[in-house]
Design a protein around this motif. Structure first.
Motif, PDB file in Angstrom:
ATOM      1  N   VAL A  15     111.538  31.284 -32.331  1.00 13.87           N
ATOM      2  CA  VAL A  15     112.965  31.326 -32.009  1.00 13.87           C
ATOM      3  C   VAL A  15     113.706  30.253 -32.797  1.00 13.87           C
ATOM      4  CG1 VAL A  15     114.651  30.956 -30.174  1.00 13.87           C
ATOM      5  CG2 VAL A  15     112.616  32.352 -29.739  1.00 13.87           C
ATOM      6  N   GLN A  16     113.110  29.049 -32.876  1.00 12.12           N
ATOM      7  CA  GLN A  16     113.754  27.943 -33.579  1.00 12.12           C
ATOM      8  C   GLN A  16     113.684  28.115 -35.095  1.00 12.12           C
ATOM      9  OE1 GLN A  16     111.530  24.650 -32.022  1.00 12.12           O
ATOM     10  NE2 GLN A  16     112.755  24.495 -30.166  1.00 12.12           N
ATOM     11  N   ARG A  17     112.630  28.769 -35.570  1.00  4.95           N
ATOM     12  CA  ARG A  17     112.402  28.884 -37.010  1.00  4.95           C
ATOM     13  C   ARG A  17     111.867  30.270 -37.324  1.00  4.95           C
ATOM     14  NH1 ARG A  17     107.862  27.641 -39.894  1.00  4.95           N
ATOM     15  NH2 ARG A  17     106.947  26.591 -38.105  1.00  4.95           N
ATOM     16  N   PRO A  18     112.727  31.221 -37.658  1.00  7.54           N
ATOM     17  CA  PRO A  18     112.301  32.602 -37.894  1.00  7.54           C
ATOM     18  C   PRO A  18     111.225  32.752 -38.956  1.00  7.54           C
ATOM     19  CG  PRO A  18     114.676  32.485 -37.677  1.00  7.54           C
ATOM     20  CD  PRO A  18     114.187  31.075 -37.714  1.00  7.54           C
ATOM     21  N   SER A  19     111.169  31.841 -39.939  1.00  4.25           N
ATOM     22  CA  SER A  19     110.148  31.964 -40.981  1.00  4.25           C
ATOM     23  C   SER A  19     108.738  31.810 -40.415  1.00  4.25           C
ATOM     24  CB  SER A  19     110.373  30.906 -42.068  1.00  4.25           C
ATOM     25  OG  SER A  19     110.214  29.595 -41.536  1.00  4.25           O
ATOM     26  N   PHE A  20     108.652  31.256 -39.194  1.00  7.00           N
ATOM     27  CA  PHE A  20     107.348  31.116 -38.547  1.00  7.00           C
ATOM     28  C   PHE A  20     106.655  32.464 -38.427  1.00  7.00           C
ATOM     29  CE2 PHE A  20     104.866  31.484 -34.617  1.00  7.00           C
ATOM     30  CZ  PHE A  20     103.903  30.522 -34.815  1.00  7.00           C
ATOM     31  N   PHE A  21     107.411  33.516 -38.131  1.00  6.12           N
ATOM     32  CA  PHE A  21     106.799  34.826 -37.964  1.00  6.12           C
ATOM     33  C   PHE A  21     106.218  35.322 -39.286  1.00  6.12           C
ATOM     34  CE2 PHE A  21     109.833  34.929 -34.327  1.00  6.12           C
ATOM     35  CZ  PHE A  21     108.889  35.043 -33.325  1.00  6.12           C
ATOM     36  N   GLY A  22     106.904  35.055 -40.399  1.00 10.21           N
ATOM     37  CA  GLY A  22     106.367  35.420 -41.701  1.00 10.21           C
ATOM     38  C   GLY A  22     105.079  34.684 -42.001  1.00 10.21           C
ATOM     39  N   GLN A  23     105.048  33.390 -41.651  1.00  9.34           N
ATOM     40  CA  GLN A  23     103.829  32.607 -41.861  1.00  9.34           C
ATOM     41  C   GLN A  23     102.678  33.140 -41.010  1.00  9.34           C
ATOM     42  OE1 GLN A  23     105.688  28.907 -40.797  1.00  9.34           O
ATOM     43  NE2 GLN A  23     105.805  28.212 -42.919  1.00  9.34           N
ATOM     44  N   ARG A 194     109.188  18.440 -41.632  1.00  7.30           N
ATOM     45  CA  ARG A 194     110.604  18.183 -41.912  1.00  7.30           C
ATOM     46  C   ARG A 194     111.054  18.901 -43.184  1.00  7.30           C
ATOM     47  NH1 ARG A 194     112.530  12.157 -40.788  1.00  7.30           N
ATOM     48  NH2 ARG A 194     114.453  13.353 -40.580  1.00  7.30           N
ATOM     49  N   LEU A 195     110.211  18.903 -44.196  1.00 10.03           N
ATOM     50  CA  LEU A 195     110.545  19.630 -45.418  1.00 10.03           C
ATOM     51  C   LEU A 195     110.623  21.132 -45.157  1.00 10.03           C
ATOM     52  CD1 LEU A 195     108.278  17.653 -47.897  1.00 10.03           C
ATOM     53  CD2 LEU A 195     110.750  17.874 -48.102  1.00 10.03           C
ATOM     54  N   ARG A 196     109.693  21.621 -44.386  1.00 12.78           N
ATOM     55  CA  ARG A 196     109.664  23.049 -44.053  1.00 12.78           C
ATOM     56  C   ARG A 196     110.929  23.475 -43.325  1.00 12.78           C
ATOM     57  NH1 ARG A 196     105.554  23.334 -39.836  1.00 12.78           N
ATOM     58  NH2 ARG A 196     107.347  22.694 -38.589  1.00 12.78           N
ATOM     59  N   ASP A 197     111.415  22.605 -42.447  1.00  7.61           N
ATOM     60  CA  ASP A 197     112.583  22.957 -41.635  1.00  7.61           C
ATOM     61  C   ASP A 197     113.895  22.511 -42.263  1.00  7.61           C
ATOM     62  OD1 ASP A 197     110.783  23.992 -39.895  1.00  7.61           O
ATOM     63  OD2 ASP A 197     110.921  22.372 -38.422  1.00  7.61           O
ATOM     64  N   GLY A 198     113.821  21.902 -43.455  1.00  5.96           N
ATOM     65  CA  GLY A 198     115.038  21.543 -44.170  1.00  5.96           C
ATOM     66  C   GLY A 198     115.774  20.341 -43.634  1.00  5.96           C
ATOM     67  N   ASP A 199     115.103  19.464 -42.879  1.00  9.26           N
ATOM     68  CA  ASP A 199     115.810  18.298 -42.355  1.00  9.26           C
ATOM     69  C   ASP A 199     115.153  16.984 -42.777  1.00  9.26           C
ATOM     70  OD1 ASP A 199     113.546  18.397 -40.821  1.00  9.26           O
ATOM     71  OD2 ASP A 199     114.567  18.521 -38.890  1.00  9.26           O
ATOM     72  N   ALA A 200     114.486  17.012 -43.951  1.00  8.24           N
ATOM     73  CA  ALA A 200     113.911  15.772 -44.494  1.00  8.24           C
ATOM     74  C   ALA A 200     114.993  14.963 -45.186  1.00  8.24           C
ATOM     75  CB  ALA A 200     112.794  16.103 -45.473  1.00  8.24           C
ATOM     76  N   PHE A 243     103.766  22.505 -51.894  1.00  4.69           N
ATOM     77  CA  PHE A 243     105.044  21.823 -52.049  1.00  4.69           C
ATOM     78  C   PHE A 243     106.154  22.848 -52.211  1.00  4.69           C
ATOM     79  CE2 PHE A 243     102.154  18.426 -52.783  1.00  4.69           C
ATOM     80  CZ  PHE A 243     102.825  17.261 -52.441  1.00  4.69           C
ATOM     81  N   GLY A 244     106.270  23.739 -51.246  1.00  2.00           N
ATOM     82  CA  GLY A 244     107.338  24.714 -51.260  1.00  2.00           C
ATOM     83  C   GLY A 244     107.017  25.995 -52.004  1.00  2.00           C
ATOM     84  N   GLU A 245     105.793  26.123 -52.532  1.00  5.03           N
ATOM     85  CA  GLU A 245     105.418  27.386 -53.162  1.00  5.03           C
ATOM     86  C   GLU A 245     105.349  28.490 -52.111  1.00  5.03           C
ATOM     87  OE1 GLU A 245     103.270  24.033 -55.422  1.00  5.03           O
ATOM     88  OE2 GLU A 245     103.471  24.633 -53.316  1.00  5.03           O
ATOM     89  N   ARG A 246     105.439  29.719 -52.574  1.00  2.00           N
ATOM     90  CA  ARG A 246     105.446  30.862 -51.662  1.00  2.00           C
ATOM     91  C   ARG A 246     104.032  31.333 -51.364  1.00  2.00           C
ATOM     92  NH1 ARG A 246     110.700  31.821 -49.601  1.00  2.00           N
ATOM     93  NH2 ARG A 246     112.129  30.932 -51.150  1.00  2.00           N
ATOM     94  N   SER A 247     103.786  31.624 -50.104  1.00  2.00           N
ATOM     95  CA  SER A 247     102.523  32.252 -49.725  1.00  2.00           C
ATOM     96  C   SER A 247     102.710  33.766 -49.752  1.00  2.00           C
ATOM     97  CB  SER A 247     102.085  31.761 -48.349  1.00  2.00           C
ATOM     98  OG  SER A 247     103.055  32.096 -47.370  1.00  2.00           O
ATOM     99  N   GLY A 248     101.724  34.498 -49.309  1.00  2.00           N
ATOM    100  CA  GLY A 248     101.830  35.950 -49.341  1.00  2.00           C
ATOM    101  C   GLY A 248     100.928  36.584 -48.288  1.00  2.00           C
ATOM    102  N   VAL A 252     106.868  33.446 -48.123  1.00  2.00           N
ATOM    103  CA  VAL A 252     107.412  32.377 -47.287  1.00  2.00           C
ATOM    104  C   VAL A 252     107.075  31.039 -47.927  1.00  2.00           C
ATOM    105  CG1 VAL A 252     107.366  31.307 -45.000  1.00  2.00           C
ATOM    106  CG2 VAL A 252     107.152  33.784 -45.216  1.00  2.00           C
ATOM    107  N   ALA A 253     108.041  30.151 -48.018  1.00  2.00           N
ATOM    108  CA  ALA A 253     107.791  28.818 -48.573  1.00  2.00           C
ATOM    109  C   ALA A 253     106.924  28.012 -47.610  1.00  2.00           C
ATOM    110  CB  ALA A 253     109.109  28.096 -48.832  1.00  2.00           C
ATOM    111  N   GLU A 254     105.894  27.363 -48.155  1.00  2.00           N
ATOM    112  CA  GLU A 254     104.970  26.583 -47.341  1.00  2.00           C
ATOM    113  C   GLU A 254     104.931  25.135 -47.814  1.00  2.00           C
ATOM    114  OE1 GLU A 254     103.455  27.438 -44.693  1.00  2.00           O
ATOM    115  OE2 GLU A 254     102.905  29.568 -44.713  1.00  2.00           O
ATOM    116  N   TRP A 255     104.689  24.244 -46.865  1.00  2.00           N
ATOM    117  CA  TRP A 255     104.526  22.824 -47.140  1.00  2.00           C
ATOM    118  C   TRP A 255     103.277  22.335 -46.434  1.00  2.00           C
ATOM    119  CZ3 TRP A 255     107.949  20.503 -50.454  1.00  2.00           C
ATOM    120  CH2 TRP A 255     109.150  21.185 -50.706  1.00  2.00           C
ATOM    121  N   GLY A 256     102.612  21.371 -47.032  1.00  2.00           N
ATOM    122  CA  GLY A 256     101.405  20.848 -46.410  1.00  2.00           C
ATOM    123  C   GLY A 256     100.225  21.776 -46.618  1.00  2.00           C
TER     124      GLY A 256
END
Length: 320
Positions: A15-23, A194-200, A243-248, A252-256
């Protein structure tokens, strides 16, 4: 199988981060609807030819190949069984009896997931219990090198695994970037969230520099350690870091280093081979605890050790 609390946390995150479902859909795909616990395309490190295996936690192949002049030998690449330390441990050690191997680790993950991994080594030396640096909130490379020398001297007929933390977060040379206690009351325990959620409050390039600095910090210690060890040594990693590359397959952009994410940035790892004409006579034996020069670190869990483990997993970014 998820517990109700895990499912609820997943829904809340979604709910807080819709990209979670893609991950999560990507993980379902990579893990074949959770029918496999790790990347089955990766190598079995225990079947490879080495006397000493030095693991650099979360070390990308491309960064290592650019910096590896600190280490002699021949650089190859391998595919890891995990995109996360626990997957690596499960994929290589779960359910196995490895009485010819001593595992020396700065990471609490084997201890944390002991029941699930259920591996038996000749000895496990949990450096995180006794060698933790409270200032930097990690185990420093020099500490691991010191332990490595002592372990090699005590166990001359065993394969030796040395699991360093670096270049894994937290950043030794850039403590201002480490999240730590600055997020009190938040569920984001590391910079990747924080990078994933855009608040770093730092840029991705600053994080990359800090990550590279961690590798620069550990490589001289590794080179020094390898220079004192007899036998064939291999320097590798359990997984890489994104570092923000897309998974598949969903981009979806991933960090860590999220589990179940088998991108080239995460599962392509260095395999630096330092050959030696002198090979050790490796023999599987039952441990002789009375001759152990190290503080007790068996697989048995104690309340005090569990408290220590929990306190250390937070600054490493593993607990929420």
């Amino acid at each position: 199988m998820y517990t109700p609390s895990q499912l609820w946390r997943g829904v809340r995150r979604g709910v807080q981060r819709p990209s979670f479902f893609g991950q999560e859909l990507n993980r379902l795909y990579n893990r074949r609807l959770y029918r496999r616990e790790y990347n089955t395309d990766g190598i079995d490190v225990m079947a490879e030819d080495w006397d000493n295996l030095i693991i650099l936690d979360a070390c990308r192949y491309d960064l290592f190949s650019a910096q590896q002049q600190e280490c002699s030998g021949t650089l190859e690449r391998r595919e890891s069984r995990g995109s996360h330390t626990v997957e690596f441990l499960v994929g290589n050690f779960a359910g196995r009896t490895l009485m010819d191997t001593v595992y020396v680790t700065a990471s609490p993950q084997l201890y944390r997931w002991n029941d699930r991994i259920d591996a038996t080594f000749h000895e496990v030396i949990n450096v995180w219990k006794h060698g933790w640096d409270d200032t930097h909130k990690t185990v420093l490379p020099r500490t691991m090198t010191d332990y490595g020398r002592r372990v090699a001297a005590q166990y001359p007929n065993k394969r030796l695994i040395m699991h360093f933390i670096q270049p894994h977060y937290p950043f030794i040379e850039n403590p201002e970037i480490n999240v730590g206690n600055r997020l009190e009351g938040s569920d984001k325990t590391d910079i990747w969230g924080r990078l994933r959620d855009g608040d770093a409050d730092v840029s991705a390039s600053e994080i990359w520099d800090a990550y590279r600095n961690n590798l620069d910090r550990v490589l001289p210690a590794v080179r020094e350690l390898v220079g004192t060890l007899s036998g064939r040594s291999v320097v590798t990693s359990d997984h890489g870091n994104m570092f923000g590359e897309r998974s598949g397959p969903i981009p979806v952009a991933e960090w860590g280093h999220p589990p179940g994410t088998y991108t080239k940035e995460l599962v392509t790892v260095p395999w630096q081979v330092v050959s030696s004409s002198e090979r050790r006579d490796i023999r599987p034996e039952q441990p002789h605890s009375k001759s152990n020069q190290f503080p007790p670190s068996t697989d048995r869990q104690h309340d005090d050790d569990t408290d220590i483990m929990t306190a250390q997993l937070y600054p490493l970014g593993y607990l929420e």
